[in-house]
Design an enzyme around this catalytic site. Structure first.
Site, PDB file in Angstrom:
ATOM      1  N   HIS A  26      -6.689  -6.094  -1.558  1.00  0.00           N
ATOM      2  CA  HIS A  26      -5.534  -5.272  -1.199  1.00  0.00           C
ATOM      3  C   HIS A  26      -4.489  -6.065  -0.419  1.00  0.00           C
ATOM      4  CE1 HIS A  26      -3.700  -1.321  -0.674  1.00  0.00           C
ATOM      5  NE2 HIS A  26      -3.603  -1.527   0.624  1.00  0.00           N
TER       6      HIS A  26
ATOM      7  N   SER B 154       0.826  -1.200   0.000  1.00  0.00           N
ATOM      8  CA  SER B 154       0.000   0.000   0.000  1.00  0.00           C
ATOM      9  C   SER B 154       0.872   1.266   0.000  1.00  0.00           C
ATOM     10  CB  SER B 154      -0.956  -0.046   1.195  1.00  0.00           C
ATOM     11  OG  SER B 154      -1.968   0.916   1.070  1.00  0.00           O
TER      12      SER B 154
ATOM     13  N   ASP C  26      -8.396  -5.309  -5.849  1.00  0.00           N
ATOM     14  CA  ASP C  26      -8.188  -4.071  -5.106  1.00  0.00           C
ATOM     15  C   ASP C  26      -8.382  -2.870  -6.015  1.00  0.00           C
ATOM     16  OD1 ASP C  26      -7.297  -2.275  -3.076  1.00  0.00           O
ATOM     17  OD2 ASP C  26      -5.290  -2.290  -3.955  1.00  0.00           O
TER      18      ASP C  26
END
Length: 470
Positions: free
Chosen positions: A444, A190, A387
């Site tokens: 994610h 991320s 994601d």
């Protein structure tokens, strides 16, 4: 860099010798007894609880948790697990979740740590796909204010976060010198698209200074960098929001007419603001870029329907993966066992607000990533394809933009099937020391959705092997 940060970093950075030596003691804080290791070279201390019995219950596998204290009211939480197999020779891997300001306990409990919560049970069970199967694993809550870490610090950007991480690793090596010569891997996700390149680059810069004898410290044998669903470069990834929203394999989030409007907003407002951030590099310009792109692209797309930005297959009002682990970590018995002194906060606002104040989100780390790839270490960008927030389309665009000697070969290569025990789990391509993987049916947090695939990819990369199907 702020004075408060320099005040404790300066002795280590300039290589000033210290008359004092490392020492070991014990201390009791908030009813918890710690073994304390005082590291003279960085004027830091590690306050450690050994073998808490929490999470990793494999017989004979040691674990250590506690705090790195770098000054008055500056306490960074870490949790270290030995490898389940051959810990005496296994490499060392440090894991960082993103945010900015999100705890690495997310990775530990929801993704690839030694334990996991199955079917929303109240207590964890052993994870057979844990990344400490073949690597010693170090999970770090940074910056201070994140997870179990608490106190005050001067971190307000990716660049100012890097010295804290280096300092923790220096103290860790001094306490555990058996890991000094091991291969070191830095893995993240991320906002790790910012963290990973910068932390790796900072480590390499420090290594060079140590080799030149302008810095006193322990070189870190960095051999790989892995980043899943990373946020690297706004110019590429803001546009990818539109493309992914229209063309992803699960459900269209916008229609063609909407996409055309978003592309216009991208070209006329978002992209110019990002370019201004890059050109003038002031906090104001970069904050403005974040605000503009949020207004003309991100906010509107996210409001287009009931879907989760971390997994578009799920509704937005039902967080996934489940948050069971948060309740577990706030249990006082668990906290005391692992040496945690503050209530767990998964992604508190305060650290993120500091990063927002400097416009860090819109600052590109693509050049830094390219510089790291050019040093020859193994670098992997990978992404779960369900994601949205850091989607695979944007990650793939970043991968193709990385500048390194084999860039043309990489860009011209086609994605090939990636299999795990004969079952297709994604696609990949590689050139030289650089690899990209798209993981099917994963949100994610890739290792949560596809734990076997994630472990195979991780093991191949830290083993200094090219990615290959099985």
């Amino acid at each position: 860099m702020k004075l408060s940060l320099l005040s404790w970093l300066l002795p280590a950075l300039v290589g000033v010798s210290h008359a004092s030596e490392d020492s070991v003691s014990t201390v009791v804080k908030r009813g918890i007894t710690y073994s304390v290791f005082n590291h003279a070279a960085t004027n830091a201390s590690l306050e450690i609880v050994k073998n808490s019995g929490i999470c990793e219950t494999t017989p004979g596998v040691n674990q250590y948790s506690g705090y790195l204290s770098v000054g008055e009211d500056m306490n960074m939480f870490f949790w270290f697990f030995e490898a389940r197999h051959d810990p005496q020779t296994a490499p060392l891997t440090a894991w960082f979740n993103g945010g900015p300001g999100c705890s690495s306990m997310i990775g530990l409990f929801q993704e690839h740590g030694p334990c996991r919560f199955v079917d929303n049970e109240a207590t964890p069970s052993l994870n057979p796909y844990s990344w400490n199967t073949h690597s010693n694993m170090l999970y770090i809550d940074q910056p201070i204010g994140t997870g179990f870490s608490y106190g005050t610090d001067a971190v307000d950007s990716t660049v100012t976060a890097a010295p804290y991480v280096w300092k923790l690793l220096q103290a860790f090596y001094a306490k555990f010198p058996e890991y000094e010569s091991r291969d070191f891997n830095l893995w993240t996700e991320s906002y790790g698209g910012h963290y990973g390149p910068e932390f790796a680059h900072y480590i390499q810069t420090q290594n060079a200074a140590i080799a030149a004898k302008t810095l006193t410290g322990e070189p870190i044998n960095l051999v790989s960098l892995g980043i899943n669903n990373g946020w690297f470069d706004s110019a590429i990834q803001e546009q990818a929001y539109i493309i992914y929203s229209l063309t992803n394999p699960y459900q269209p989030l916008i229609n063609a007419s909407d996409a055309a409007e978003y592309f216009e907003g991208y070209q006329n407002a978002c992209l110019p603001s990002i370019q201004n951030c890059t050109d003038v590099a002031t906090d104001e310009a970069c904050r403005d870029a974040t605000d503009v792109c949020g207004a003309v692209i991100e906010d509107s797309i996210m409001d287009s329907g009931n879907w989760d930005v971390y997994d578009i297959r799920e509704p937005s009002d039902d967080p996934y993966p489940p948050q069971t682990y948060v309740t577990y970590l706030r249990n006082e018995t668990v906290m005391k066992a692992i040496g945690a002194r503050e209530e767990y906060q998964e992604c508190p606002d305060a650290p993120a607000d500091k990063f927002s104040s400097t416009g860090d989100n819109s600052r590109t780390f693509l050049p830094t990533l390219s510089a790291v790839v050019q040093t020859g270490i193994n670098v992997l960008l990978w992404a779960g394809d369900a994601d949205w927030i850091c989607n695979w389309v944007g990650g793939y665009g970043v991968a193709n933009a990385v500048e390194f000697p084999e860039q043309d070969a990489f860009r011209n290569a086609t994605l090939q099937s990636y299999t795990v025990n004969g079952t297709e789990r994604g696609t990949f391509k590689a050139a030289g020391n650089f690899t990209f993987v798209r993981v099917f049916e994963a949100g994610h947090e890739v290792a949560y959705y596809q734990p076997e695939t994630a472990l195979q990819i991780f093991d191949q990369m830290i083993g200094q092997n090219p990615i290959f199907s099985t």
